[in-house]
Scaffold this active site. Sequence first.
Site, PDB file in Angstrom:
ATOM      1  N   LYS A  82       0.930  -1.038  -0.089  1.00  0.00           N
ATOM      2  CA  LYS A  82       0.036   0.062  -0.006  1.00  0.00           C
ATOM      3  C   LYS A  82       0.997   1.061   0.147  1.00  0.00           C
ATOM      4  O   LYS A  82       1.831   1.022   0.851  1.00  0.00           O
ATOM      5  CB  LYS A  82      -0.814   0.010   1.288  1.00  0.00           C
ATOM      6  CG  LYS A  82      -1.998   1.158   1.282  1.00  0.00           C
ATOM      7  CD  LYS A  82      -2.803   1.001   2.515  1.00  0.00           C
ATOM      8  CE  LYS A  82      -3.863   1.871   2.670  1.00  0.00           C
ATOM      9  NZ  LYS A  82      -4.833   1.709   3.532  1.00  0.00           N
ATOM     10  N   SER A 151      -9.655   1.868   2.450  1.00  0.00           N
ATOM     11  CA  SER A 151      -8.701   2.585   1.970  1.00  0.00           C
ATOM     12  C   SER A 151      -7.507   1.855   1.057  1.00  0.00           C
ATOM     13  O   SER A 151      -6.742   2.235   0.395  1.00  0.00           O
ATOM     14  CB  SER A 151      -7.980   3.777   2.589  1.00  0.00           C
ATOM     15  OG  SER A 151      -7.288   3.027   3.830  1.00  0.00           O
ATOM     16  N   SER A 175     -10.410  -0.899   6.452  1.00  0.00           N
ATOM     17  CA  SER A 175      -9.695  -0.682   5.235  1.00  0.00           C
ATOM     18  C   SER A 175      -8.958  -1.950   4.727  1.00  0.00           C
ATOM     19  O   SER A 175      -8.497  -2.143   3.492  1.00  0.00           O
ATOM     20  CB  SER A 175      -8.629   0.367   5.490  1.00  0.00           C
ATOM     21  OG  SER A 175      -9.606   1.626   5.524  1.00  0.00           O
TER      22      SER A 175
END
Length: 447
Positions: A82, A151, A175
Site C-alpha cells: 500500500k 482505503s 480498510s
Amino acid sequence: MIQDDLTRLSAVDAARAIRDGRISSAALVQACLDRIAKTDGQIRAWAQLDQDIALAQAHEMDRIRKSGKATGALHGVPVGLKDIIDTRFLPTECGSPVFAGRQAEANALIVDRLREAGAVILGKTTTAELAYLHPTHTTNPHNAAHTPGGSSSGSAAAVAAGHVPLAVGTQTGGSVIRPASFCGTYGLKPTRGMISRSGLLRTSGSLDQVGVFANTLEDMGLLTDVLSGFDAADPASFARPRPSLLEGARSDPPVAPDIAWFDMPYHDRLSEDARDGLDAVIEALGARVERFDAAPQLAGLTDVHKTIYDYEIARQMEQLVADHGATISSEMRAAVRRGLAIGEDQYQDALAVKETADAFFVEHFNDFDAIMAPSASGEALALSEGNTGDAIYCTIWTLAGLPCLTLPLLVGSTGLPIGVQLIGAAEEDDRLMRTAAWMLRSLAEEK
C-alpha cells in the site's frame, strides 16, 4: 507439476517451487508484470511500478538460490505494498498530490522484514487519499463499474486480479476487511501490535493497524508471520512471542469450535443477499454458532471508535490541511474540522471505554473460539456513489485490536463477492486461523 500460468500459484507453492529450482523468481515476476500490463489499464491498482527494479530484485533472489545461500520464507515471491508504506527505492505518495514524488530516506521496518525473507517488492498499490475516505481511481476487478473498497483499494484489487499473490494494507476502521470482501480475496488484520507501523503514514496512533491480502488462508498466515515482530519504536508493539499463523491455518482444532454471532442494531444496513448468505452459513454450521442480542454497550463501541478516530486524525492532518487547503479533499477537511471540535475530556473518556472493551473480549473468548460477523454491507458499491463503502461492520473489532479475517464465501445478487468475517481473541491469531480453516472445511462438506 507447475501450471503454465504462474500468476495462479499461491505464495506458499511459489516459494516452494523457487526454493526447489522448479521455477525462477524472474519468471514469476515477469508473469505478474505481463498480467498487470494486460489488465491494469482498467483496474488501475498500482500507484508505483518499476519493471526494472522488480526484475532486478527477482534476478538477485535467483542468484542467491543458485549460489547455495540461505533462502527466506518468501524467497523470490512478489508482494505489493500500500502506497503509505515507505520505501527507499520507490516513491511513497499516500494517494495525495501533496506528496507527489516523495522519496523516503529509509524503508519502513516491514519492508526490511519482507526483503530479509526474500520477497520481491513488486510495487506500490493505490490508496484512498491519506488512507482515509476520498476514493482513488482503482476499479473492482470483477466489475469495473464498482469500487474495490478502501482505503487499501489497490492491494485488494491487485491480489484479486492475479497481479500479485500477496499484498500489504492497513486498517483503521475497515480498510482491509471491506476491500477484501468487495474484491473476493482473503483479508486479515492481525492483533494490534503484531506488526510494526514504523515508516507508515500515521492517521490514528490508537487505531492504525497493518493487514494483508491473499488468495488462500495459508498465504495470509505466511505473509503475516514474516511481517510480525517487536518494534521498540512503535508504542503499540509488544515484546512477547507471536503465534504462528501459518501453523494455525494448517492445524485441526482439538474440538469443534464454538462461534458467537451478535445481532447488532446496525445490521439493518445489510443488503438482503448478504443477510440471506450469512444466515445460510450460520444454518450450515448448526449448533456450533450461538446467536446473541448485542448489549447496547457493545453496539455503542462504534461511537467510541469514531470519537477516537476523529480526534486523532484531526491532529495528525491539521497542519497538512492548513498548508495545502483545496489540494486536500473535502472529506479530509471535514474530518479535521469535526475532530478539532472534540474536547480532551471526551477523547479521554472514549479511550477509557476502549480499555473496558478490551477486558470484555478477554472474558468472551474464554467461552468462544471466534465471533462471526458481516465483512461489509453487501456487494461492492457502484463507483457512481462516490465512496468506498461502510466500515461499521469492522470498527468494533479494530477498536479492540482483535485479529479479524474475511473469507470469500458468498456471492451477491449481481455476481459480486461478499465476505464473511471471523474475529478472534487478542494474540491468539493462530487459533483464529485454525477456526477459519475448520469453517472452510465444514462448509465444503455441506455442499
